[in-house]
Design an enzyme around this catalytic site. Structure first.
Site, PDB file in Angstrom:
ATOM      1  N   GLU A 118     -19.847-109.459  97.445  1.00 28.80           N
ATOM      2  CA  GLU A 118     -18.721-108.839  96.834  1.00 28.80           C
ATOM      3  C   GLU A 118     -18.490-108.972  95.391  1.00 28.80           C
ATOM      4  O   GLU A 118     -18.473-107.789  94.534  1.00 28.80           O
ATOM      5  CB  GLU A 118     -17.387-108.991  97.215  1.00 28.80           C
ATOM      6  CG  GLU A 118     -17.064-108.819  98.741  1.00 28.80           C
ATOM      7  CD  GLU A 118     -17.149-107.235  99.181  1.00 28.80           C
ATOM      8  OE1 GLU A 118     -16.974-106.277  98.151  1.00 28.80           O
ATOM      9  OE2 GLU A 118     -17.075-106.772 100.235  1.00 28.80           O
ATOM     10  N   ARG A 122     -19.312-105.812  92.585  1.00 26.91           N
ATOM     11  CA  ARG A 122     -18.258-105.161  91.762  1.00 26.91           C
ATOM     12  C   ARG A 122     -18.222-105.726  90.388  1.00 26.91           C
ATOM     13  O   ARG A 122     -18.142-104.991  89.508  1.00 26.91           O
ATOM     14  CB  ARG A 122     -16.677-105.784  92.507  1.00 26.91           C
ATOM     15  CG  ARG A 122     -16.507-105.203  93.938  1.00 26.91           C
ATOM     16  CD  ARG A 122     -15.471-105.304  94.358  1.00 26.91           C
ATOM     17  NE  ARG A 122     -15.414-105.108  95.903  1.00 26.91           N
ATOM     18  CZ  ARG A 122     -14.364-104.710  96.557  1.00 26.91           C
ATOM     19  NH1 ARG A 122     -13.128-104.159  96.073  1.00 26.91           N
ATOM     20  NH2 ARG A 122     -14.682-104.518  97.950  1.00 26.91           N
ATOM     21  N   ASP A 245     -25.632-101.549 106.397  1.00 25.95           N
ATOM     22  CA  ASP A 245     -25.988-100.135 105.451  1.00 25.95           C
ATOM     23  C   ASP A 245     -26.553-100.388 104.109  1.00 25.95           C
ATOM     24  O   ASP A 245     -27.758 -99.933 103.986  1.00 25.95           O
ATOM     25  CB  ASP A 245     -24.501 -99.894 105.293  1.00 25.95           C
ATOM     26  CG  ASP A 245     -23.249-100.723 104.796  1.00 25.95           C
ATOM     27  OD1 ASP A 245     -23.795-101.832 104.426  1.00 25.95           O
ATOM     28  OD2 ASP A 245     -22.280-100.504 104.582  1.00 25.95           O
ATOM     29  N   GLU A 361     -18.113 -93.327 100.880  1.00 28.83           N
ATOM     30  CA  GLU A 361     -19.388 -92.989 101.127  1.00 28.83           C
ATOM     31  C   GLU A 361     -19.663 -91.385 101.454  1.00 28.83           C
ATOM     32  O   GLU A 361     -20.574 -91.007 100.914  1.00 28.83           O
ATOM     33  CB  GLU A 361     -19.785 -93.863 102.198  1.00 28.83           C
ATOM     34  CG  GLU A 361     -20.209 -95.441 102.043  1.00 28.83           C
ATOM     35  CD  GLU A 361     -18.892 -96.301 101.926  1.00 28.83           C
ATOM     36  OE1 GLU A 361     -17.892 -95.621 102.058  1.00 28.83           O
ATOM     37  OE2 GLU A 361     -19.134 -97.437 101.603  1.00 28.83           O
ATOM     38  N   THR A 445     -24.524-100.134  94.859  1.00 30.32           N
ATOM     39  CA  THR A 445     -23.674-100.063  96.016  1.00 30.32           C
ATOM     40  C   THR A 445     -22.046 -99.546  95.736  1.00 30.32           C
ATOM     41  O   THR A 445     -21.601 -99.063  96.627  1.00 30.32           O
ATOM     42  CB  THR A 445     -23.927-100.868  97.252  1.00 30.32           C
ATOM     43  OG1 THR A 445     -23.392-100.208  98.347  1.00 30.32           O
ATOM     44  CG2 THR A 445     -23.418-102.000  97.118  1.00 30.32           C
TER      45      THR A 445
HETATM   46  C1  DMJ Z   1     -17.586-100.801  98.424  1.00 28.18           C
HETATM   47  O1  DMJ Z   1     -17.261-102.213  98.039  1.00 28.18           O
HETATM   48  C2  DMJ Z   1     -19.329-100.777  98.607  1.00 28.18           C
HETATM   49  O2  DMJ Z   1     -19.742 -99.374  98.583  1.00 28.18           O
HETATM   50  C3  DMJ Z   1     -19.905-101.445  99.894  1.00 28.18           C
HETATM   51  O3  DMJ Z   1     -21.218-100.994  99.751  1.00 28.18           O
HETATM   52  C4  DMJ Z   1     -19.207-100.924 101.080  1.00 28.18           C
HETATM   53  N1  DMJ Z   1     -17.978-101.066 101.103  1.00 28.18           N
HETATM   54  C5  DMJ Z   1     -17.194-100.691  99.938  1.00 28.18           C
HETATM   55  C6  DMJ Z   1     -16.749 -99.328  99.995  1.00 28.18           C
HETATM   56  O4  DMJ Z   1     -16.485 -98.599 101.269  1.00 28.18           O
END
Ligand code: DMJ
Length: 454
Positions: A118, A122, A245, A361, A445
């Protein structure tokens, strides 16, 4: 002339009646500029709510107008995650204020165990993209300091990262991890290497992916949980939802950002296995469900808000046919209750997990598909998504998660990715192409755009 054709001619000849009388199931065309402006206004609204009620904290809880700090002491999740969105959407003053908070006050010298994945997607991702957008070296210095503090995660017997690391002491914990948390580090660590000219970050993160890939099953799939000390799988459930994912996403994106041939071949092999083993054509559409990673036996027929990233990645990889069909399935899921659930059984179309945590997403996939096809249906989807957000998630102080999409009962959190991703992808869907050249940018992501400047 047939009667229906004759009727059409008569209706079209009626004065001023053309638009009003022509029977049509097509919705009105989407006005790009108007939609981009509306999304922009909601971003500002959400940011101002954060500024007013949660300034200096990780996240806003909009209903109670209180705050959430992930680890007791704030790491400025929302400001770091939002900075490049503010810049991209042209909110200069707000961006300047957020940047000042970050460079003046953010310190990673904290005695707290943090979740490596995380914090990487982020904070490290946000600092790197903001550095690339502003050229402010203080952002890169913060990114490098954070990267060094995270490095001990890779000191496992296999080289696959532990889940947690103490930012001050470097103590690691969490040997049971998953492909997403192991394989979704390379864009950020790799970019840090390129920008600092210190290969260690790229090398460690790439080795982690390779170690994971080497442990795929004979039919080319990975499971849901693995022990990073022994290298043994703990769960054989194979799917494209949470926990797996973005491992797939980064195989493709690593090949694009770094031109890395190993990543390119790992992606090709992996997507082949996904298409062959997970794809499920049923009367409700095309979906990618869950199977046993060793046998390929189907173990569940679930799809959800997290799975909905896959059309974006398939489109980026050039498979527009599957991407389009999957996005049509996700759209069905959204429209069941006017907003998507976390998990759906796609055979019965029954909701399995009813929450909606403001996930991006499905919007991300609409954006990629529109970019590749220019098909207006993706703009219409975007308008529907935006309408659902405004109708069900808007509060008097920003936007909030839903506890249940079937009742639209609200929860109390505005996750930082709502500003980093959800509103960014929606805005980009409607904004002029020149806002951001998707062919020269790779999004991590968490939707932080990284540019190959090296
Ligand atoms: C985000 O922190 C990122 O996209 C991660 O890959 C998946 N979860 C959240 C959004 O849903």
């Amino acid at each position: 002339m047939k009667i229906s054709a004759l009727l059409s001619v008569v209706l079209l000849l009626l004065p001023g009646g053309k638009a009003a009388v022509r029977p049509s199931s097509r919705p009105a065309a989407v006005n790009h500029t108007e939609m981009a402006d509306r999304v922009r206004a909601e971003l500002l609204y959400s940011w101002q709510a954060y500024e007013r009620y949660a300034w200096g904290h990780d996240e806003l809880k909009p209903l109670s107008r209180t705050t959430r700090d992930w680890y007791g002491e704030p790491l400025y999740m929302t400001p770091v995650d939002s900075l490049d969105t503010l810049l991209l959407l042209g909110f200069k003053d707000e961006a300047e204020k957020a940047k000042a908070l970050i460079v003046d006050k953010l310190s990673f010298d904290k005695d707290v165990p943090v979740k490596n994945f995380e914090v990487t997607i982020r904070l490290l991702g946000g600092l790197l993209s903001s550095y690339q957008m502003t050229g402010d070296p203080r952002l890169l210095r913060l990114a490098e300091d954070l990267g060094k503090r995270l490095l001990p995660v890779f000191n496992s017997p296999t080289g696959m990262p532990y889940m947690y690391v103490n930012l001050k002491t470097g103590k690691t914990s969490g040997a049971h991890s998953n492909p997403a948390e192991i394989g979704t580090l390379l864009l950020e660590f790799g970019t840090l290497s390129k920008l600092t000219k210190k290969p260690v970050f790229f090398d460690k993160a790439k080795n982690a992916v390779v170690q994971l890939y080497k442990r795929r099953s004979k039919i080319g799939l990975v499971g849901e949980e693995i022990d990073v000390e022994t290298g043994q799988w703990i769960s054989r459930a194979s799917h494209v939802g949470g926990g797996i994912d973005s491992y797939y996403e980064y195989l493709l994106k690593c090949s694009r950002l770094f031109g890395d041939p190993d990543c390119a071949s790992m992606w090709r092999e992996s997507v082949r296995a996904l298409n062959q083993r997970l794809a499920d054509n049923v009367p409700t559409g095309l979906w990618y469900g869950q199977v046993d990673m060793e046998t390929g036996q189907r173990t569940a027929t679930e799809w959800g808000a997290l799975h909905a990233f896959l059309p974006a990645v398939l489109a980026l990889g050039g498979d527009l046919g599957r991407a389009r069909r999957l996005q049509a399935s996700s759209y069905k899921m959204w429209n069941l209750h006017g907003i998507e659930p976390e998990v759906l059984d796609y055979r019965t179309m029954q909701v399995k997990e009813p929450g909606y945590p403001l996930r991006p997403e499905i919007m991300e996939s609409a954006y990629y598909l529109y970019h590749s096809t220019k098909d207006p249906r993706y703009l219409e989807m975007g308008r529907t998504f935006f309408g659902g957000l405004v109708a069900h998630c808007r509060t008097a102080a920003g936007y909030t998660v839903l506890k249940d999409v079937t009742t639209h009962e609200k929860g109390d959190l505005m996750p930082s990715y709502f500003l980093a991703e959800t509103l960014k992808y929606l805005y980009l869907l409607f904004a002029p192409d020149k806002t951001l050249d998707l062919d020269h940018v790779v999004f991590n992501t968490e939707a932080h755009p990284l540019r190959r400047t090296w």
